[in-house]
Design an enzyme around this catalytic site. Structure first.
Site, PDB file in Angstrom:
ATOM      1  N   GLY A   1      28.634  23.014 -12.781  1.00 25.13           N
ATOM      2  CA  GLY A   1      29.673  24.133 -12.743  1.00 25.13           C
ATOM      3  C   GLY A   1      29.450  25.019 -13.713  1.00 25.13           C
ATOM      4  O   GLY A   1      28.123  25.327 -14.110  1.00 25.13           O
ATOM      5  N   SER A   2      30.156  26.017 -14.020  1.00 21.68           N
ATOM      6  CA  SER A   2      29.979  27.118 -14.720  1.00 21.68           C
ATOM      7  C   SER A   2      29.518  26.797 -16.177  1.00 21.68           C
ATOM      8  O   SER A   2      29.103  27.700 -16.863  1.00 21.68           O
ATOM      9  CB  SER A   2      31.122  27.951 -15.166  1.00 21.68           C
ATOM     10  OG  SER A   2      31.643  28.477 -13.761  1.00 21.68           O
ATOM     11  N   THR A   3      29.554  25.598 -16.938  1.00 24.78           N
ATOM     12  CA  THR A   3      28.800  25.394 -18.056  1.00 24.78           C
ATOM     13  C   THR A   3      27.227  25.515 -18.092  1.00 24.78           C
ATOM     14  O   THR A   3      26.961  25.880 -18.996  1.00 24.78           O
ATOM     15  CB  THR A   3      29.199  23.875 -18.658  1.00 24.78           C
ATOM     16  OG1 THR A   3      28.830  22.981 -17.678  1.00 24.78           O
ATOM     17  CG2 THR A   3      30.591  23.643 -19.100  1.00 24.78           C
ATOM     18  N   PHE A   4      26.840  25.430 -16.875  1.00 25.15           N
ATOM     19  CA  PHE A   4      25.354  25.705 -16.555  1.00 25.15           C
ATOM     20  C   PHE A   4      25.047  27.276 -16.573  1.00 25.15           C
ATOM     21  O   PHE A   4      23.947  27.432 -16.940  1.00 25.15           O
ATOM     22  CB  PHE A   4      25.008  25.219 -15.355  1.00 25.15           C
ATOM     23  CG  PHE A   4      23.584  24.780 -15.113  1.00 25.15           C
ATOM     24  CD1 PHE A   4      23.122  23.605 -15.824  1.00 25.15           C
ATOM     25  CD2 PHE A   4      22.841  25.796 -14.318  1.00 25.15           C
ATOM     26  CE1 PHE A   4      21.596  23.597 -15.635  1.00 25.15           C
ATOM     27  CE2 PHE A   4      21.442  25.469 -14.170  1.00 25.15           C
ATOM     28  CZ  PHE A   4      20.892  24.118 -14.793  1.00 25.15           C
ATOM     29  N   LYS A   5      25.931  27.855 -16.486  1.00 22.13           N
ATOM     30  CA  LYS A   5      25.793  29.471 -16.642  1.00 22.13           C
ATOM     31  C   LYS A   5      24.849  29.700 -17.871  1.00 22.13           C
ATOM     32  O   LYS A   5      24.821  30.858 -18.056  1.00 22.13           O
ATOM     33  CB  LYS A   5      27.278  30.225 -16.379  1.00 22.13           C
ATOM     34  CG  LYS A   5      27.473  30.129 -14.936  1.00 22.13           C
ATOM     35  CD  LYS A   5      28.789  30.750 -14.724  1.00 22.13           C
ATOM     36  CE  LYS A   5      29.380  30.692 -13.147  1.00 22.13           C
ATOM     37  NZ  LYS A   5      30.929  31.243 -13.020  1.00 22.13           N
TER      38      LYS A   5
END
Length: 637
Positions: A293-297
């Protein structure tokens, strides 16, 4: 041919000479063996007569980084039978069986085996001292008490997935106990005695004792206090959200040292048989793979900044979706965020904005950074059971795969990979090796025989890019989706994540997410990175709501423990109506009480004594405390 008398005599002499030479050879050979091979003969004889009772080496202790003992040995007597020396097997079995909680027939079958010696297992292995004393008082011929040791974990289930456990023979079965079993277990010693071929002890022969070589002590990078803080917060989260599972990792981003790691559900190492294998065999922090999810951003952001593909002050309009290969990829906010800068794209965790960054990078460039940050392969942390995750192969990457990868969907990663990658991004851009062993210590001298070095790898991004990412992620905590991780007095950066889970049929599940938050502090010079992921929390399923407060609870206490001082300079939070505000405690000493009552707005007032002037106060001036904290003032009379 006629045989004469002379021929017979000659042959007789020849035979006689041959016999004499043979006997002389045998005499010389026996003399040589007796005179020159005495030591060799004695050793061979003793090998045939000697019987050894094993004496276990003490397994090395496991300690935290401050050398607090978190796994060690306690004495555990064990019953051994020497069948040839047992005079009355029936009586022996009858007396032993109730003491070691074994069936009498089973004991009888063991003590009558045609073998040198036998453990009375399982009941006679690693028994209590009280039972051992009862058996010794019986003075049963052929029954011997030897000392073994069993593993003891003084903090119960604390760090259980790190430590693992040992088996009945003190051999490591899981966790760090398994990985470093060879160094921990040492080398057995023995008690030796002499017996004849039937196993009967030879009188007037002394027993000999060969001292075991004890195992080395293993010192971990784990900080016991931080580990306790993590376990406390996870227990609170389990009570609040009843998730399927929850995990947490705390690491020093500059050295790769793991300071704490825990999972729920958990287990007690000394009672591991009471738990399913999937609980004690799976260290979720390194084994579990899922869409981040968004931690990968954070990875996409770092790559775009390093390659000059984005200016954070540049504006971007988010209508609530973006079209990619005839697919509508939506933003989590219905209707979108409208016009915003790319710094606000990060703060708002806007999917269309990150898809745009991915498109600017292109698949080859984005995935090159993904691989350089360590995704798609094991980190090789010194724990068993690590997974490698799953990335798209070059031939599989089309416009849609590029778009979804840019915001953390469609790829599979492990928690430890994320912690290692984010650490590399915020530590100045250098690859680091996660590890959990600090070194090895001699159990007698307490001196280190080996220490691990903290080697850094290649620099993936520049220090300037690293600094820019840190400042941007600090904005996420102060103004964006990570607001619930904001700690007054500490500069905290981080990123939320909310990822849909994939079901057995390959489709995304409804209302079933893994929510996460990865945070670091201090934001200008990080000393700590913390990652928490909660699988399917009941109720609200947003990373900023569920996991950001958990990280805050761990981070605040951990920073205090590490001696990181609070500072007044930090990015101020954009307060909302439901936020807890912090204010500086004013200096009220010397003030008139009537004036203070009129002007003190942000704190409650408790007055002690009589008079008109304040002579002291608690808390004192200079502290920064939450709004509506009570200040006690003492008057002059």
């Amino acid at each position: 041919m006629r045989v004469t008398h002379m021929t017979v005599r000659k042959r007789t002499y020849i035979v006689l000479l041959v016999v004499i030479f043979i006997f002389l050879g045998l005499i010389f050979r026996l003399g040589y063996i007796q005179l020159f091979k005495t030591h060799w003969l004695t050793e061979r004889a003793e090998d045939l007569w000697r019987r050894d009772i094993p004496v276990e080496a003490k397994r090395g202790k496991i300690l935290d980084r401050a050398e607090n003992e978190i796994a060690y040995n306690v004495s555990a007597p064990t019953v051994i039978a020497i069948p040839a020396q047992i005079k009355d097997p029936e009586l022996t079995a009858q007396k032993l069986a109730p003491l070691i909680n074994m069936d009498e027939e089973k004991v009888y079958s063991l003590i009558t085996k045609r073998t040198l010696m036998v453990y009375l297992a399982p009941g006679g292995r690693k028994i209590d001292d009280q039972v051992a004393n009862q058996i010794m008082r019986l003075r049963l011929p052929g029954i011997v008490i030897t000392e073994e040791s069993k593993r003891y974990y003084p903090y119960g289930n604390l760090a259980s997935h790190i430590l693992g456990f040992t088996g009945i023979d003190n051999q490591g079965l899981t966790g760090i106990e398994l990985v470093y079993d060879e160094n921990l277990k040492g080398k057995r010693g023995s008690i030796s005695f002499f017996s004849d071929a039937k196993g009967r002890e030879i009188p007037n022969e002394k027993d000999t004792y060969t001292e075991p070589i004890h195992g080395l002590d293993l010192v971990l990078t784990i900080d016991l206090t931080i580990q306790k803080i993590i376990e406390r917060e996870l227990d609170k989260a389990v009570q609040t959200y009843q998730p399927e599972s929850i995990l947490a990792i705390a690491m020093n981003p500059n050295t790769g040292e793991i300071l704490g790691m825990a999972n729920r559900p958990t287990y007690y190492p000394e009672d591991y048989q009471s738990y399913p294998q999937e609980i004690y065999n799976r260290n979720l922090a390194i084994w579990k793979t899922f869409e981040p999810g968004s931690t990968f951003k954070i990875v996409t952001l770092a790559a775009a900044l390093e390659e000059g593909k984005v200016n954070l002050n540049e504006t971007f309009f988010d209508p609530g979706y973006i079209m990619v290969a005839n697919h509508r990829i939506r933003c989590w906010k219905h209707g979108g965020h409208g016009e915003q800068t790319f710094a606000e794209v990060v703060e708002n965790s806007c999917n269309p904005g990150f898809v745009t960054l991915g498109q600017r990078l292109g698949s080859e460039l984005l995935f090159s950074y993904i691989h350089r940050f360590g995704f798609g392969k094991k980190t090789n942390i010194d724990l068993p059971g690590e997974a490698s995750g799953l990335m798209f192969k070059p031939g599989q990457i089309g416009p849609l795969e590029l778009a979804t990868t840019s915001f953390g969907q469609g790829v599979s990663v492990t928690p430890i990979q994320q912690v290692a990658a984010v650490s590399s991004i915020v530590n100045g851009g250098y690859q680091i090796q996660p590890h959990i062993v600090k070194g090895w210590r001699d159990p007698v001298t307490k001196l280190y025989v080996h220490k691990n070095e903290h080697a850094t790898g290649n620099q993936v991004i520049s220090s300037e890019t690293s600094e820019l990412v840190r400042l941007t992620l600090e904005g996420v905590v102060a103004n964006g989706t990570g607001r619930n991780a904001y700690i007054d007095g500490y500069r905290v950066g981080g990123k939320t994540g909310t990822a849909q889970k994939v079901g057995p049929d390959g489709r995304y599940l409804k209302n079933n997410h893994i929510v996460s938050f990865i945070g670091f502090a201090p934001a200008d010079q990080p000393e700590l990175v913390i990652y928490v992921a909660v699988d399917n929390p009941q109720g609200i399923q947003f990373g900023g709501v569920v996991t950001a407060p958990i990280v805050k609870g761990i981070m605040g206490d951990a920073l205090k423990h590490l001696g990181v001082e609070k500072r007044t300079e930090q990015l101020e939070m954009d307060y909302r109506y439901d936020d807890i505000r912090y204010f500086d405690v004013p200096n009220l000493v010397g003030e008139e009480i009537k004036d203070v009552r009129r002007t003190l707005r942000h704190f409650q007032l408790e007055v002690i004594g009589e008079g008109s002037k304040i002579v002291s106060q608690v808390p004192k001036h200079g502290q920064r405390l939450p709004e509506n904290t009570t200040i006690r003032v003492y008057l002059n009379e």
